[in-house]
Design a protein around this motif. Structure first.
Motif, mmCIF file in Angstrom:
data_model
loop_
_atom_site.group_PDB
_atom_site.id
_atom_site.type_symbol
_atom_site.label_atom_id
_atom_site.label_comp_id
_atom_site.label_asym_id
_atom_site.label_seq_id
_atom_site.Cartn_x
_atom_site.Cartn_y
_atom_site.Cartn_z
ATOM 1 N N ASN A 1 0.820 -1.218 0.000
ATOM 2 C CA ASN A 1 0.000 0.000 0.000
ATOM 3 C C ASN A 1 0.857 1.273 0.000
ATOM 4 O O ASN A 1 0.768 2.087 0.913
ATOM 5 N N PRO A 2 1.697 1.446 -1.038
ATOM 6 C CA PRO A 2 2.622 2.588 -1.048
ATOM 7 C C PRO A 2 1.922 3.942 -1.069
ATOM 8 O O PRO A 2 2.478 4.920 -0.600
ATOM 9 N N TRP A 3 0.720 4.040 -1.629
ATOM 10 C CA TRP A 3 0.043 5.321 -1.700
ATOM 11 C C TRP A 3 -0.835 5.573 -0.477
ATOM 12 O O TRP A 3 -1.496 6.604 -0.409
ATOM 13 N N ARG A 4 -0.884 4.623 0.484
ATOM 14 C CA ARG A 4 -1.743 4.738 1.665
ATOM 15 C C ARG A 4 -3.195 4.944 1.247
ATOM 16 O O ARG A 4 -3.880 5.850 1.703
ATOM 17 N N ALA A 5 -3.648 4.083 0.348
ATOM 18 C CA ALA A 5 -5.029 4.129 -0.106
ATOM 19 C C ALA A 5 -5.905 3.379 0.891
ATOM 20 O O ALA A 5 -5.416 2.721 1.795
ATOM 21 N N ASN A 11 -5.519 -13.431 -5.377
ATOM 22 C CA ASN A 11 -5.760 -12.168 -4.658
ATOM 23 C C ASN A 11 -5.668 -12.311 -3.144
ATOM 24 O O ASN A 11 -4.799 -11.745 -2.520
ATOM 25 N N LEU A 12 -6.631 -13.024 -2.529
ATOM 26 C CA LEU A 12 -6.722 -13.066 -1.072
ATOM 27 C C LEU A 12 -6.752 -14.505 -0.588
ATOM 28 O O LEU A 12 -7.447 -15.344 -1.146
ATOM 29 N N ALA A 13 -6.003 -14.786 0.495
ATOM 30 C CA ALA A 13 -5.971 -16.150 1.014
ATOM 31 C C ALA A 13 -7.300 -16.540 1.627
ATOM 32 O O ALA A 13 -7.656 -17.722 1.661
ATOM 33 N N SER A 14 -8.046 -15.555 2.145
ATOM 34 C CA SER A 14 -9.400 -15.806 2.606
ATOM 35 C C SER A 14 -10.195 -14.534 2.331
ATOM 36 O O SER A 14 -9.632 -13.453 2.236
ATOM 37 N N LEU A 15 -11.520 -14.680 2.207
ATOM 38 C CA LEU A 15 -12.332 -13.547 1.766
ATOM 39 C C LEU A 15 -12.985 -12.839 2.964
ATOM 40 O O LEU A 15 -13.313 -13.470 3.959
ATOM 41 N N PRO A 16 -13.221 -11.514 2.843
ATOM 42 C CA PRO A 16 -13.762 -10.760 3.985
ATOM 43 C C PRO A 16 -15.143 -11.260 4.409
ATOM 44 O O PRO A 16 -15.972 -11.638 3.583
ATOM 45 N N ARG A 17 -15.383 -11.252 5.716
ATOM 46 C CA ARG A 17 -16.695 -11.594 6.233
ATOM 47 C C ARG A 17 -17.538 -10.349 6.394
ATOM 48 O O ARG A 17 -17.034 -9.232 6.337
ATOM 49 N N ALA A 18 -18.837 -10.565 6.680
ATOM 50 C CA ALA A 18 -19.759 -9.444 6.838
ATOM 51 C C ALA A 18 -19.341 -8.535 7.984
ATOM 52 O O ALA A 18 -19.584 -7.328 7.945
ATOM 53 N N ASP A 19 -18.723 -9.085 9.031
ATOM 54 C CA ASP A 19 -18.379 -8.244 10.179
ATOM 55 C C ASP A 19 -17.047 -7.527 10.022
ATOM 56 O O ASP A 19 -16.636 -6.778 10.888
ATOM 57 N N ASP A 60 -8.137 -3.178 -3.024
ATOM 58 C CA ASP A 60 -7.125 -3.700 -3.936
ATOM 59 C C ASP A 60 -5.727 -3.589 -3.343
ATOM 60 O O ASP A 60 -4.810 -4.281 -3.788
ATOM 61 N N TRP A 61 -5.562 -2.737 -2.310
ATOM 62 C CA TRP A 61 -4.252 -2.606 -1.694
ATOM 63 C C TRP A 61 -4.117 -3.462 -0.450
ATOM 64 O O TRP A 61 -3.133 -3.334 0.287
ATOM 65 N N ALA A 62 -5.096 -4.347 -0.202
ATOM 66 C CA ALA A 62 -5.035 -5.203 0.988
ATOM 67 C C ALA A 62 -4.378 -6.522 0.662
ATOM 68 O O ALA A 62 -4.784 -7.571 1.123
ATOM 69 N N MET A 63 -3.375 -6.505 -0.181
ATOM 70 C CA MET A 63 -2.745 -7.765 -0.572
ATOM 71 C C MET A 63 -1.273 -7.527 -0.831
ATOM 72 O O MET A 63 -0.811 -6.398 -0.943
ATOM 73 N N ARG A 64 -0.576 -8.644 -0.950
ATOM 74 C CA ARG A 64 0.835 -8.610 -1.316
ATOM 75 C C ARG A 64 0.996 -7.964 -2.677
ATOM 76 O O ARG A 64 0.110 -8.025 -3.514
ATOM 77 N N LEU A 65 2.171 -7.329 -2.937
ATOM 78 C CA LEU A 65 2.413 -6.766 -4.266
ATOM 79 C C LEU A 65 3.658 -7.396 -4.857
ATOM 80 O O LEU A 65 4.701 -7.375 -4.212
ATOM 81 N N PRO A 66 3.678 -7.883 -6.086
ATOM 82 C CA PRO A 66 2.506 -8.054 -6.917
ATOM 83 C C PRO A 66 1.583 -9.121 -6.336
ATOM 84 O O PRO A 66 2.045 -10.002 -5.619
#
Lengths: 841, 225
Positions: free
Chosen positions: A516-520, A535-543, A524-530
């Motif tokens: 997250n170099p731009w501090r967004a 994309n994500l090892a697990s997906l976000p929950r409702a909470d 899309d910035w919640a992951m390793r780069l590249p």
């Protein structure tokens, strides 16, 4: 299908991120070597491929522009003759509009959307790949034609009668019509996929009210593509059929009208420019929020403005045709509408400025390009409002003023935002930081070059220089202005070259970037780069907090860590298949788990057979083309197969995953949604055909010419009645659809298909004249052909579904799709028969 | 002051030309020229406003922290007032002006002297309407009386062309099968250059014609209908 309140809780064992990654990578990675290139279906790789190919075409289009400017730098240059010059400007426009802009935004959307919405992939990975292959092959047809000296030369909007067989006897126009239609398949595929992905494949709890702004922009864009591309597809089909078989659609001497082409083209052409602008505006919204360090103000009003633009964009097309002789009331209406569209545009412009005003803006290279956007696009928008005024339009239309305007809005409204976007997301694509220095220099060269080329061009146009002329020996007052434009063009080219070098340096020599170099604050910035392919090892929950408007960069980092540890949904890939979450479109509640296909050669093979069809048409081998259609149908049918696990941990995909149904067992799964969205595009195509009939019957000068007594008495009406009855039967079959086909429903469907096909064919055989004699017969044949083709599509779908069931596809998954197409074909058969009967065609 | 004068003289000189829309020779072109000049001024002011606000926004935000970020007041100020109300008011005025100027461009009196202009990839044929197409026909030159409005009935015999005499009026396309009626008027006798303004193939570069406006009284030769 039942819905669930929340997802089932996972076992509370801590996951090892490295083990999770290994498990996911084994299932999601591409194959090695050339096989990997051919079989790739993952959105990240395909999205990058679209963007890289688009940039290559931008370079080619740019070279063509430089050749144009070399010719125009002096008044009687002998650089190229008019025949080559006509190919140059036609190809420049065609490449930039169809082979650069659209694929570039498709690529960015394919790459970003799943990441921004917390998903692992788009809805139809094979369709993404098919889109790229169709684009690559279609573009190659145009390039080969250009190198062979038979590039299209009728202008990028190919007006008839200049582009008909009489006035363009060579293969040039066919290259455009067939090659571009091939590329448009790619656009329709992307539009269907983007729509369904945004509606169904988001993170749990991401209700429509919490949809990221970039996704709203892309949803509006996809809607415009679905409705806006079919008129051009229809027009291209009609013109190609006129050129190949002499059917009289656009010939005024035989009851047709050349203005019909203009309507069909601009019904596409105007939404096209908003299709190009909206994704860029979406990227701008994301970047401005990041650099202002606060969310975009007026979020809800911006969403309303997006849909206002989508809606309005279909009511403006005639402003490209103000000089063809339109009734005054129509002139006034389209003039007012064209001015009105400036309002939703300015809502966005002032929202962006207001966000910077009330935020804490910081400077960066993307912000430099965004400044370029403001200084360029606003000027282009203002000249656009001027052109909306009919009296001024009558002077400026088809002059260099319009060329200046369109370049200001396209370069300002698309190229500068894309340069900003590439700079902004380059750390994401590559995992590396920028190398300081060259970026600013590249920007300034581009900026000075753009304004140097096109600012004076407004004056050149007002001094009378028309578009598409290669010499101007009698007008010394244009000489200096053209020379300035040409010099500006070369400065611009140097700037773009420097930009490419800068990107190359970053790719090969940049240091590793931190996360997250731009501090967004977007996902899309919640992951390793590249990012990894999944994309994500697990997906976000409702909470979990996923809203870009409330997240802070530090909370986003924490979310990233949480997901990487496997504490979200669908952690890892324990079932050996590619999974992502399906949610309810409005509420965001978890509904099902999508099981997506892995690496396969099918999309590439399908594109090759479609290419065979187009090449056979181009060469005039119409029987080979017909055979190719059968081949295409067969290959498409083979896409219906069960998804097999990639890692052989289990032998089949289970019916439920983490308490949710798996999509192969759902009636209203991704297949149903994709089919419904595709039918929206199909409806637009049929509506365009009805529009063509209505237009010709009212406006075409020679329409009344060929009304003859039908020697068959009441039989033609009887044939139409059979068609209508067939339509009603199909409609019933569609409405009476259940989870599995019953014998009765199947009989109804087959009877309906047969009746529609037989009625249409009989009606066609009893026409009072051939389609080459008069446009009435041509449009009648076109409607009947549309019905017969749909009956054949239904037949293919039945055969494909039957074969699919034999190899393990669940009947419940195909029944819904069949029901839709029964219903649709039934409706168009009824409407088509009615239209033909009423118009006494 | 002298710089302004010099600048405007330079500007005026830059606007001259046989095909210039900024050097009107008839009432249609003149009213469009005035209208265009007004639009350019308004557009310039709007551009300055937007860019000015943008520049201030960038400067300002660095000093102030927080501000009224996200407040309803900020939203209303920017999005509703500047984003909606401001353009709507300007556009309403523009639309009214457009309709008013447009009125002067249309053919209202169908009984004005009319010439038929037939465009083809080989050039322009002009003849008084009602003639058999041979008598009084001229190639690439239209002769009209100066100081009077005339109607040109424009049609094409092959592809789409466009009839455009920039110093006299806007353009009107020549479409095969559908004649378009267009109003032009030359204030003073002279030659007014015209050119085809719709891409029509390899000859488009050179597809020019001229309108010769003759002195109004006592001129029998030159084709009056």
């Amino acid at each position: 299908m039942t819905t669930h309140q929340t997802s089932a809780q996972p076992p509370v064992t801590p996951h090892d991120p490295a083990a999770l990654h290994a498990e996911l990578d084994a299932v999601w990675r591409g194959l090695p070597g050339w096989r990997g290139f051919v079989c790739e279906v993952n959105h990240g790789a395909i999205g990058l491929r679209f963007m890289i190919t688009a940039i290559i075409y931008f370079a080619i289009g740019g070279v063509l522009a430089m050749l144009i400017r070399v010719q125009l730098a002096s008044p009687r240059a002998a650089f190229v003759g008019p025949d080559i010059y006509n190919q140059l400007f036609t190809m420049h426009g065609t490449i930039m509009m169809f082979l650069f802009a659209i694929p570039m935004l498709e690529g960015l959307a394919l790459y970003l959307l799943p990441k921004v919405m917390g998903a692992r992939d788009m809805a139809y990975p094979r369709l993404s790949a098919l889109g790229w292959w169709c684009y690559a092959l279609g573009g190659a047809i145009l390039l080969v034609a250009m190198l062979a000296g038979v590039a299209p030369d009728g202008g990028w909007f190919m007006y008839t009668p200049l582009s008909d067989k009489v006035h363009t006897p060579g293969i040039n126009a066919d290259v455009w019509l067939l090659g571009i239609t091939f590329v448009e398949i790619s656009a329709i595929c992307a539009a269907v996929e983007i729509t369904v992905s945004i509606l169904k494949l988001r993170a749990e709890g991401m209700a429509l009210t919490r949809l990221p702004l970039f996704a709203w922009y892309m949803l509006g864009t996809a809607a415009m593509m679905l409705i806006g591309f079919p008129p051009l597809i229809l027009g291209s089909i009609l013109l190609e059929v006129q050129r190949a078989f002499d059917w009289a659609f656009f010939d005024p001497a035989r009851g047709g009208d050349p203005i019909l082409w203009q309507h069909l083209f601009w019904l596409f052409g105007h939404p096209e420019v908003y299709i190009i602008f909206l994704p860029a505006a979406g990227a701008l919204s994301v970047m401005i929020a990041t650099f202002a360090r606060q969310p975009i103000i007026g979020h809800a009003i911006i969403v309303a403005a997006i849909w206002a633009m989508v809606f309005l964009s279909f009511g403006l097309w005639v402003h490209h045709m103000f000089t063809i002789g339109i009734p005054h009331l129509a002139l006034a209406f389209f003039s007012a509408a064209s001015m009105l569209v400036a309002v939703p545009t300015s809502v966005q412009i002032f929202a962006w400025i207001g966000t910077l005003w009330s935020g804490r803006p910081r400077w960066s290279l993307p912000m430099l390009h965004i400044t370029g956007f403001f200084l360029t696009f606003v000027l282009g928008g203002l000249t656009g409002v001027m052109l909306a005024a009919v009296p001024f339009n009558w002077q400026a239309h088809d002059t260099a003023f319009v060329t200046a305007h369109l370049h200001y809005v396209l370069i300002g409204g698309f190229v500068f935002p894309m340069l900003a976007a590439i700079t902004y997301w380059m750390p994401h694509f590559t995992g590396r930081r920028a190398v300081r220095g060259l970026g600013s220099a590249a920007f300034w060269l581009i900026f000075i070059g753009v304004h140097g080329t096109f600012l004076v061009m407004h004056l050149t146009g007002l001094l009378g220089m028309p578009r598409r002329v290669s010499i101007y020996p009698d007008n010394p007052e244009w000489e200096l202005l053209n020379l300035i434009s040409s010099v500006g063009g070369f400065i611009m080219t140097a700037g773009f070259a420097l930009f490419a070098v800068d990107m190359g340096l970053q790719l090969f020599m940049g240091r590793r970037t931190r996360r997250n170099p731009w501090r967004a604050t977007s996902l899309d910035w919640a992951m390793r780069l590249p990012p990894p392919t999944y994309n994500l090892a697990s997906l976000p929950r409702a909470d979990m907090e996923t809203d870009e408007r409330t997240l802070t960069p530090s909370r986003l980092d924490m979310l990233a860590t949480t997901l990487a540890m496997g504490e979200g949904m669908l952690a890892g890939a324990p079932r050996g298949v590619r999974e992502t979450l399906i949610i309810d479109a409005v509420s965001g509640r978890a509904e099902a788990v999508a099981v997506l296909p892995g690496n396969t050669m099918r999309p590439a093979l399908t594109a090759l057979t479609i290419g065979l069809f187009f090449l056979a048409m181009l060469a005039g081998f119409y029987w080979v083309a017909a055979a190719a259609v059968v081949l295409v149908a067969a290959i498409c049918a083979s896409w219906i197969r069960p998804v097999a696990p990639i890692q052989d941990t289990t032998s089949a995909v289970p019916e439920t995953i983490e308490g949710l149904p798996a999509s192969p067992f759902c009636r209203y799964g991704l297949g149903w949604w994709g089919s419904a969205v595709l039918l929206v595009a199909n409806t637009s195509l049929f509506a365009s055909l009805l529009f063509a009939v209505a237009f010709l019957s009212v406006i075409a000068p020679g329409w009344e010419g060929a009304v003859q007594e039908n020697p068959h008495g009441v039989l033609p009406m009887a044939a139409l009645l059979v068609t209508a009855i067939g339509g009603a039967l199909l409609l019933c079959a569609g409405l009476w659809s259940q989870r599995a086909a019953t014998a009765g429903q199947r009989a109804l469907a087959w009877a309906g298909m047969l009746a529609v096909a037989a009625g249409a064919l009989a009606s066609g055989a009893m026409m009072t004249g051939s389609p080459a004699e008069h446009a009435r017969h041509a449009v009648q044949a076109a409607i009947l052909a549309y019905l017969v083709i749909h009956a054949l599509i239904l037949l293919t779908m039945h055969l494909a579904a039957a074969r699919g069931h034999r190899i393990g596809v669940q009947a419940v998954a195909t029944q819904g799709v069949l029901a839709q197409w029964h219903g649709y074909t039934g409706l168009v058969a009824l409407v088509g028969a009615l239209a033909l009967a009423v118009a006494k065609l | 002051m002298r710089a302004c004068l010099f600048g405007s003289l330079l500007l005026l000189a830059a606007c001259q030309g046989p095909l210039s829309t900024l050097d009107p020779g008839g009432p249609q072109a003149r009213s469009v020229f005035v209208f265009t000049s007004a639009m350019v001024l308004v557009a310039g002011a709007a551009f300055a406003l937007v860019i000015g606000l943008f520049a201030i926004a960038l400067r300002r935000g660095r000093r102030v922290t927080g501000g009224d970020a996200g407040s309803v007041r900020a939203e209303r100020r920017w999005v509703v007032w500047l984003g909606i109300a401001f353009p709507m008011s300007v556009l309403t005025v523009l639309l009214a002006a457009t309709l008013w100027v447009g009125e002067g461009q249309f053919v209202r009196n169908d009984r004005l002297p009319t010439w038929r202009a037939t465009a083809s990839q080989g050039g322009w044929q002009f003849a008084p309407l009602g003639s058999d197409g041979v008598q009084g026909a001229t190639t690439d030159r239209l002769v009209i009386p100066a100081g009077e409005p005339v109607i040109v009935e424009i049609v094409s015999s092959d592809v789409i062309h466009s009839f455009w005499v920039p110093r006299l009026a806007g353009k009107m396309d020549a479409v095969p099968g559908k004649p378009n009626r267009h109003l032009i008027q030359a204030d003073t006798p002279g030659t007014y250059l015209g050119q085809c303004a719709e891409y029509c193939g390899v000859g488009h570069d050179r597809m020019r014609f001229e309108v010769l406006a003759t002195a109004p009284r006592g001129s029998a030769a030159g084709g009056q209908p």
